[in-house]
Design a protein around this motif. Structure first.
Motif, mmCIF file in Angstrom:
data_model
loop_
_atom_site.group_PDB
_atom_site.id
_atom_site.type_symbol
_atom_site.label_atom_id
_atom_site.label_comp_id
_atom_site.label_asym_id
_atom_site.label_seq_id
_atom_site.Cartn_x
_atom_site.Cartn_y
_atom_site.Cartn_z
ATOM 1 N N ASN A 283 36.163 51.823 39.395
ATOM 2 C CA ASN A 283 37.115 52.844 39.841
ATOM 3 C C ASN A 283 38.153 53.035 38.727
ATOM 4 O O ASN A 283 39.313 52.609 38.850
ATOM 5 C CB ASN A 283 37.800 52.423 41.143
ATOM 6 N N TYR A 284 37.732 53.662 37.651
ATOM 7 C CA TYR A 284 38.583 53.726 36.461
ATOM 8 C C TYR A 284 39.826 54.578 36.688
ATOM 9 O O TYR A 284 40.893 54.274 36.134
ATOM 10 C CB TYR A 284 37.770 54.268 35.284
ATOM 11 N N ASP A 285 39.741 55.625 37.508
ATOM 12 C CA ASP A 285 40.916 56.461 37.785
ATOM 13 C C ASP A 285 42.006 55.644 38.465
ATOM 14 O O ASP A 285 43.186 55.744 38.125
ATOM 15 C CB ASP A 285 40.531 57.654 38.666
ATOM 16 N N LYS A 286 41.607 54.815 39.437
ATOM 17 C CA LYS A 286 42.581 53.988 40.155
ATOM 18 C C LYS A 286 43.136 52.901 39.237
ATOM 19 O O LYS A 286 44.308 52.525 39.349
ATOM 20 C CB LYS A 286 41.944 53.371 41.392
ATOM 21 N N ALA A 287 42.284 52.394 38.332
ATOM 22 C CA ALA A 287 42.756 51.396 37.370
ATOM 23 C C ALA A 287 43.829 51.994 36.477
ATOM 24 O O ALA A 287 44.835 51.353 36.159
ATOM 25 C CB ALA A 287 41.594 50.878 36.537
ATOM 26 N N VAL A 288 43.636 53.258 36.059
ATOM 27 C CA VAL A 288 44.617 53.944 35.211
ATOM 28 C C VAL A 288 45.947 54.089 35.942
ATOM 29 O O VAL A 288 47.026 53.850 35.364
ATOM 30 C CB VAL A 288 44.078 55.327 34.776
ATOM 31 N N ILE A 289 45.908 54.448 37.233
ATOM 32 C CA ILE A 289 47.141 54.609 38.022
ATOM 33 C C ILE A 289 47.913 53.293 38.075
ATOM 34 O O ILE A 289 49.140 53.268 37.876
ATOM 35 C CB ILE A 289 46.810 55.103 39.446
ATOM 36 N N ALA A 290 47.194 52.188 38.307
ATOM 37 C CA ALA A 290 47.839 50.878 38.356
ATOM 38 C C ALA A 290 48.443 50.506 37.000
ATOM 39 O O ALA A 290 49.553 49.953 36.927
ATOM 40 C CB ALA A 290 46.835 49.821 38.802
ATOM 41 N N LEU A 291 47.749 50.825 35.934
ATOM 42 C CA LEU A 291 48.246 50.494 34.592
ATOM 43 C C LEU A 291 49.448 51.354 34.209
ATOM 44 O O LEU A 291 50.352 50.889 33.497
ATOM 45 C CB LEU A 291 47.116 50.673 33.567
ATOM 46 N N GLU B 47 58.580 40.968 37.629
ATOM 47 C CA GLU B 47 57.387 40.298 37.106
ATOM 48 C C GLU B 47 56.266 40.300 38.135
ATOM 49 O O GLU B 47 55.105 40.545 37.812
ATOM 50 C CB GLU B 47 57.725 38.856 36.694
ATOM 51 N N ASP B 48 56.628 40.026 39.395
ATOM 52 C CA ASP B 48 55.601 40.003 40.448
ATOM 53 C C ASP B 48 54.951 41.372 40.612
ATOM 54 O O ASP B 48 53.738 41.498 40.772
ATOM 55 C CB ASP B 48 56.225 39.578 41.781
ATOM 56 N N LYS B 49 55.783 42.435 40.555
ATOM 57 C CA LYS B 49 55.266 43.783 40.710
ATOM 58 C C LYS B 49 54.342 44.141 39.545
ATOM 59 O O LYS B 49 53.284 44.743 39.732
ATOM 60 C CB LYS B 49 56.442 44.760 40.778
ATOM 61 N N PHE B 50 54.753 43.762 38.333
ATOM 62 C CA PHE B 50 53.928 44.014 37.155
ATOM 63 C C PHE B 50 52.581 43.296 37.272
ATOM 64 O O PHE B 50 51.525 43.886 37.049
ATOM 65 C CB PHE B 50 54.674 43.534 35.900
ATOM 66 N N GLN B 51 52.657 42.012 37.632
ATOM 67 C CA GLN B 51 51.418 41.225 37.763
ATOM 68 C C GLN B 51 50.510 41.825 38.822
ATOM 69 O O GLN B 51 49.292 41.953 38.614
ATOM 70 C CB GLN B 51 51.762 39.780 38.151
ATOM 71 N N ASP B 52 51.084 42.236 39.954
ATOM 72 C CA ASP B 52 50.267 42.806 41.037
ATOM 73 C C ASP B 52 49.552 44.066 40.564
ATOM 74 O O ASP B 52 48.356 44.267 40.830
ATOM 75 C CB ASP B 52 51.148 43.132 42.248
ATOM 76 N N ASN B 53 50.270 44.927 39.867
ATOM 77 C CA ASN B 53 49.657 46.173 39.382
ATOM 78 C C ASN B 53 48.581 45.898 38.328
ATOM 79 O O ASN B 53 47.541 46.561 38.301
ATOM 80 C CB ASN B 53 50.735 47.088 38.806
ATOM 81 N N PHE B 54 48.865 44.900 37.472
ATOM 82 C CA PHE B 54 47.886 44.606 36.425
ATOM 83 C C PHE B 54 46.595 44.046 37.023
ATOM 84 O O PHE B 54 45.488 44.453 36.654
ATOM 85 C CB PHE B 54 48.465 43.625 35.397
ATOM 86 N N TYR B 55 46.732 43.104 37.965
ATOM 87 C CA TYR B 55 45.537 42.551 38.614
ATOM 88 C C TYR B 55 44.790 43.625 39.402
ATOM 89 O O TYR B 55 43.560 43.628 39.463
ATOM 90 C CB TYR B 55 45.908 41.385 39.524
ATOM 91 N N GLU B 56 45.542 44.542 39.999
ATOM 92 C CA GLU B 56 44.906 45.651 40.716
ATOM 93 C C GLU B 56 44.081 46.493 39.751
ATOM 94 O O GLU B 56 42.963 46.930 40.077
ATOM 95 C CB GLU B 56 45.975 46.503 41.396
ATOM 96 N N SER B 57 44.619 46.717 38.533
ATOM 97 C CA SER B 57 43.869 47.509 37.540
ATOM 98 C C SER B 57 42.567 46.806 37.138
ATOM 99 O O SER B 57 41.530 47.448 36.990
ATOM 100 C CB SER B 57 44.732 47.765 36.308
ATOM 101 N N LEU B 58 42.631 45.477 36.982
ATOM 102 C CA LEU B 58 41.415 44.734 36.628
ATOM 103 C C LEU B 58 40.385 44.792 37.740
ATOM 104 O O LEU B 58 39.177 44.919 37.499
ATOM 105 C CB LEU B 58 41.769 43.278 36.308
ATOM 106 N N LYS B 59 40.889 44.705 38.967
ATOM 107 C CA LYS B 59 39.972 44.759 40.120
ATOM 108 C C LYS B 59 39.284 46.128 40.187
ATOM 109 O O LYS B 59 38.063 46.222 40.366
ATOM 110 C CB LYS B 59 40.750 44.500 41.411
ATOM 111 N N GLN B 60 40.073 47.194 40.049
ATOM 112 C CA GLN B 60 39.512 48.538 40.134
ATOM 113 C C GLN B 60 38.554 48.815 38.982
ATOM 114 O O GLN B 60 37.515 49.448 39.162
ATOM 115 C CB GLN B 60 40.642 49.574 40.145
ATOM 116 N N LYS B 61 38.905 48.317 37.786
ATOM 117 C CA LYS B 61 37.991 48.491 36.652
ATOM 118 C C LYS B 61 36.682 47.747 36.900
ATOM 119 O O LYS B 61 35.601 48.226 36.560
ATOM 120 C CB LYS B 61 38.638 47.993 35.363
ATOM 121 N N GLY B 62 36.780 46.565 37.504
ATOM 122 C CA GLY B 62 35.590 45.758 37.772
ATOM 123 C C GLY B 62 34.605 46.437 38.710
ATOM 124 O O GLY B 62 33.405 46.196 38.629
#
Length: 451
Positions: free
Chosen positions: A53-61, A35-50
């Motif tokens: 950095n859409y390519d990096k957001a896609v990698i995190a997702l 769960e922690d790993k999932f949450q970390d990746n999801f928040y990373e995707s939101l940060k990158q999208k913000g």
């Protein structure tokens, strides 16, 4: 034709919608770690999208998807990032997958609609919007626009009629209706439909109004008059009947009856402002050619509120100006200028009208006032020079004209006129040499213009 999109999204929408997954046969520590790993990746995707950095957001997702492949929110976020990257095929696929996983969530459909809209796939957009309407009836407005864009006019007209009945008319739908009615096939069908509805319910005022407008727009004034009279008979206090009667009387050059009907329209609290302005414009054209009705035109303008009155005086003044009716042009342009001294164009019309009607005292006074407002506007110096030359104040004319030349930029016609007036000023002052100098310059510029 511009389609109005009814689209709202939220950056953190996905954070609120994680489905709870059971991890059968897993240790509690393993579950927490996953769960922690999932949450970390999801928040990373939101940060990158913000930070776009859409390519990096896609990698995190994609890392999120590896552990939770059936998470609708992750698919939705991937759709949004691929849409930002303009990879429309992948964006649509992820939005569609999210919608399959959670068919009760309208925003996944909105994502698909967004792709269709941006790729101009309006036929597929109709399919999506049909599914959105049960979630939000406002999407019917989008559907009407899509029907117009795909030239499905039967469906568009049926939906326009439905929306007019249920939520009231809008300028956009009125424009769509007018466009459809240009086709005689639809116009005839609509007229027959309205006639049937009037027969069924003779007290429904709206159907008379729609029919009057249809007949008027197709130049069937006699039929429009018949319907207006029928409306007046069925609903004696109908203000809208007067609109149809006004048009009929005006077209038959019956000014007296037209004025009576017009005044009833303006006094009405039921008739909308758009219709009143249309009546005013039609009467203005009539009064322009029938000056005996000028007083009635003044009274017509007085029915509007102060702001509307002032706005209309500009356009009325310009119309009389175009007809070279200087007296009436001055009358209205003076009203507008008094209330809008900051506008250049109508004041130039006013000054020229003064000049055309040889009102040089008024021209001199107004031009001088305007120079105080607009010290860099060369036209006002020119008119001041012209007026003072005509009033034999040649020294004053020379001073204004020389000042104005300093602000003159790339306006050959005005430059010619400046030189002519400077020639006149120096002629009046007895300086023959400079008079010839400016007249020769004006002549040279005139020849250059003619080449």
């Amino acid at each position: 034709m511009k389609i109005k999109k009814y689209l709202v999204s939220s950056l953190f929408f996905g954070m609120l919608l994680f489905p709870a997954f059971a991890f059968a046969q897993a240790e509690p520590d393993d579950i927490a770690l996953a769960e922690d790993k999932f949450q970390d990746n999801f928040y990373e995707s939101l940060k990158q999208k913000g930070i776009e950095n859409y390519d990096k957001a896609v990698i995190a997702l994609e890392k999120c998807l590896a552990s939770k492949p059936e998470n609708a929110v992750v698919h939705f976020e991937l759709g949004k990032n691929y849409l930002s990257l303009k990879d429309y095929k992948k964006a649509y696929e992820y939005f569609q997958k999210a919608s399959v996983l959670d068919p009760k969530n309208k925003w996944y459909l909105v994502g698909m609609y967004d792709v269709c809209y941006q790729t101009r796939d309006y036929n597929q957009a109709i399919v999506i919007v049909d599914k959105l309407v049960p979630f939000d009836a406002n999407y019917k407005e989008d559907l009407a626009s899509l029907f117009m864009y795909t030239e499905q006019f039967d469906k568009a007209l049926a939906l326009i009629n439905e929306l007019d009945e249920s939520v009231g008319k809008t300028p956009q739908r009125e424009a769509y209706r007018a466009s459809i009615m240009k086709d005689s096939k639809y116009e005839a069908v609509e007229k027959d439909k309205l006639l049937a509805e009037i027969k069924k319910n003779p007290k429904d005022e709206s159907k008379y109004i729609a029919l009057i407008l249809l007949y008027s727009d197709s130049n069937q004034e006699e039929k429009a008059f018949e319907i207006a009279k029928k409306l007046e008979k069925e609903i004696p206090d109908s203000d809208f009947a007067q609109v149809g009667l006004f048009k009929f009387y005006l077209n038959n050059n019956d000014g007296e009856e037209a004025v009576l009907a017009m005044n009833k329209v303006f006094e009405s609290k039921k008739v909308d402002a758009k219709t009143k302005y249309k009546v005013l414009n039609e009467f203005l054209i009539f009064a322009r050619n029938n000056p005996s009705f000028n007083a009635d035109l003044d009274r017509a303008v007085s029915y509007f509120n102060a702001e509307e009155q002032v706005a209309s005086t500009k356009e009325i003044g310009k119309i009389f100006y175009a007809k070279k009716n200087w007296e009436r042009a001055i009358h209205y342009l003076e009203i507008y200028s008094k209330n809008n001294p900051q506008e250049v164009e109508p004041n130039i019309f006013l000054l020229q009208a003064y000049a055309e009607s040889a009102q040089f005292e008024a021209l001199s006074k107004k031009a001088s006032e305007l120079i105080d407002f607009f010290p860099l506007q060369p036209e006002f110096y020119y008119y001041s020079g012209l007026a003072n030359n005509q009033l034999k104040n040649h020294k004053k004319a020379k001073e204004f004209l020389e000042m104005g030349l300093d602000y003159l930029l790339e306006n050959r016609d005005l430059e010619i006129n400046f030189n002519i007036q400077l020639g006149e000023a120096f002629s009046g002052l007895g300086d023959t040499k400079k008079k010839e100098q400016y007249f020769l310059k004006a002549d040279k510029l005139l020849k250059q213009k003619m080449q």
